[in-house]
Motif scaffolding. Structure first.
Motif, PDB file in Angstrom:
ATOM      1  N   ALA A 119      -4.103  -4.530 -13.032  1.00  0.00           N
ATOM      2  CA  ALA A 119      -3.374  -5.919 -11.929  1.00  0.00           C
ATOM      3  C   ALA A 119      -3.959  -6.706 -13.218  1.00  0.00           C
ATOM      4  N   ALA A 120      -5.664  -7.005 -13.362  1.00  0.00           N
ATOM      5  CA  ALA A 120      -6.098  -8.065 -13.418  1.00  0.00           C
ATOM      6  C   ALA A 120      -6.396  -7.813 -15.394  1.00  0.00           C
ATOM      7  N   LEU A 121      -6.052  -6.963 -15.872  1.00  0.00           N
ATOM      8  CA  LEU A 121      -6.171  -6.958 -17.286  1.00  0.00           C
ATOM      9  C   LEU A 121      -4.543  -7.385 -17.299  1.00  0.00           C
ATOM     10  N   VAL A 131       1.162  -1.525   0.144  1.00  0.00           N
ATOM     11  CA  VAL A 131       0.056  -0.588  -0.097  1.00  0.00           C
ATOM     12  C   VAL A 131       0.341   1.140   0.345  1.00  0.00           C
ATOM     13  N   GLY A 132       0.773   2.059  -0.837  1.00  0.00           N
ATOM     14  CA  GLY A 132       1.444   3.158  -1.066  1.00  0.00           C
ATOM     15  C   GLY A 132       2.885   2.875  -1.491  1.00  0.00           C
ATOM     16  N   LEU A 153      -0.157  -7.026  -6.632  1.00  0.00           N
ATOM     17  CA  LEU A 153       0.409  -6.084  -7.411  1.00  0.00           C
ATOM     18  C   LEU A 153       0.119  -4.882  -7.923  1.00  0.00           C
ATOM     19  N   GLY A 154      -1.284  -4.562  -6.920  1.00  0.00           N
ATOM     20  CA  GLY A 154      -2.405  -3.492  -7.850  1.00  0.00           C
ATOM     21  C   GLY A 154      -2.708  -2.862  -6.521  1.00  0.00           C
ATOM     22  N   ILE A 172       6.326  -0.483 -10.082  1.00  0.00           N
ATOM     23  CA  ILE A 172       5.453  -0.813 -10.997  1.00  0.00           C
ATOM     24  C   ILE A 172       5.588  -1.892 -12.543  1.00  0.00           C
ATOM     25  N   PRO A 173       6.378  -0.493 -13.252  1.00  0.00           N
ATOM     26  CA  PRO A 173       6.011  -0.433 -14.682  1.00  0.00           C
ATOM     27  C   PRO A 173       7.945  -1.195 -14.913  1.00  0.00           C
TER      28      PRO A 173
END
Length: 348
Positions: free
Chosen positions: A292-294, A5-6, A281-282, A12-13
């Protein structure tokens, strides 16, 4: 439990790129050009309208379950039992759909959705009550309940709920009134992805704008302080568990009604477990889980094409998925560990 969180969004990328590079090395070691393999993956995920539809179809259950698990994370609890809740939701939806096979479509679909939501929520409620009243570990109880749910569904599909017209463990096929309407003509895409998006946006709004959302976050940050401040911690924990189970059950309904057209033993390839990684991941946020699901949906849909086109095992995609999350977690841990040293330097 505060799980990613945060986290700095830029991490992430970067993690995705590093994971793809490592995956590329593994592909190269197998004797295949990584660029050719990833090209096949992209083609399989987005190359045609049906391929894009496959990506969105794969992302739908992950998004719904992932949003529910993310809400649990924000409240400081861990729902490992979404797989069982998903299966029971699908089972309840299929039975209801067959019972109402001659009813109007709107009534049948609504009843199926309600049955699935109630089944998933009820199964999650068992772990929730054991957690808040007996102090039982929700990690242990939810995973044990998943085994029970899996064998219960298998019993039903091989016994009372099995289609008498076939020896295969499955329910009778749903009639047209029990099937979700299509969303994109010429493809198999159904309205489930719209439902998942609405759920993610609603959950995001609730956490950010409503008092109940603030209470969930406060409970997750410090349940002792939240209880001292007068927040109904037990009720909050039970509520997030029920919501998470309900969303998993709803995902089961969508998979039965929108994809399979009946309940089968192998309804899930592990959506309930993969959705945990999706929530991580989200960054434990509803919209983050949806995105993240996409990403995971694209990897799943494209991985099959990569395997058939260039002969690279689809397991490489799984490696990329989990490496991405591990790298994000590692970044978060490293940043957290650096903070005390910075404070010490400033004091000196």
């Amino acid at each position: 439990m505060r799980v990613i969180v945060g986290t700095d969004i830029a991490s992430i990328p970067i993690a995705i790129i590093i994971a793809l590079v490592i995956g590329g090395v593994l592909i190269a070691l197998s004797g295949v050009n990584p660029f050719e393999a990833y090209g096949a993956l992209l083609q399989g995920a987005f190359g045609t309208p049906q391929h894009l539809a496959d990506t969105l179809i794969e992302a739908t259950p992950l998004a719904l379950i992932g949003v529910g698990i993310a809400l649990c994370f924000r409240a400081g609890v861990f729902n490992v039992g979404a797989e069982g809740q998903f299966l029971l939701g699908g089972m309840a939806a299929a039975i209801t759909g067959n019972l109402l096979s001659t009813a109007p479509a709107i009534a049948t679909l609504l009843a199926m959705a309600i049955a699935a939501v109630l089944a998933g929520a009820a199964w999650a409620a068992i772990a929730a009550l054991l957690k808040v009243y007996l102090g039982a570990s929700e990690t242990l109880t939810t995973i044990m309940l998943t085994y029970v749910a899996t064998y219960l569904v298998s019993y039903l599909l091989n016994g009372p709920a099995r289609d008498p017209a076939t020896p295969i463990a499955q329910t009778q096929p749903l009639t047209t009134s029990g099937l979700l309407p299509g969303l994109w003509p010429g493809t198999t895409l159904h309205v489930g992805i719209v439902i998942a998006l609405i759920v993610a946006v609603a959950a995001h709004y609730f956490l950010r704008r409503r008092v109940g959302g603030f209470q969930i976050v406060a409970t997750g940050l410090n349940p002792v302080a939240a209880r001292s401040a007068g927040l109904p911690v037990r009720r909050i924990l039970i509520s997030v568990f029920l919501t998470s189970g309900a969303l998993a059950g709803l995902a089961g309904f969508i998979q039965v009604s929108g994809v399979q057209g009946k309940m089968i033993v192998n309804l899930s390839p592990g959506y309930g477990y993969t959705a945990i990684v999706v929530a991580l991941l989200g960054r434990s946020t509803p919209l983050g889980a949806f995105l993240a699901a996409l990403f995971f949906g694209a990897l799943s849909a494209g991985g099959a094409s990569m395997e058939t086109s260039v002969g690279v095992p689809a397991s490489v995609v799984t490696i990329v998925q989990y490496l991405t999350v591990l790298l994000v977690i590692a970044y978060t841990a490293a940043r957290t560990l650096r903070r005390p040293s910075r404070v010490a330097d400033e004091e000196e």
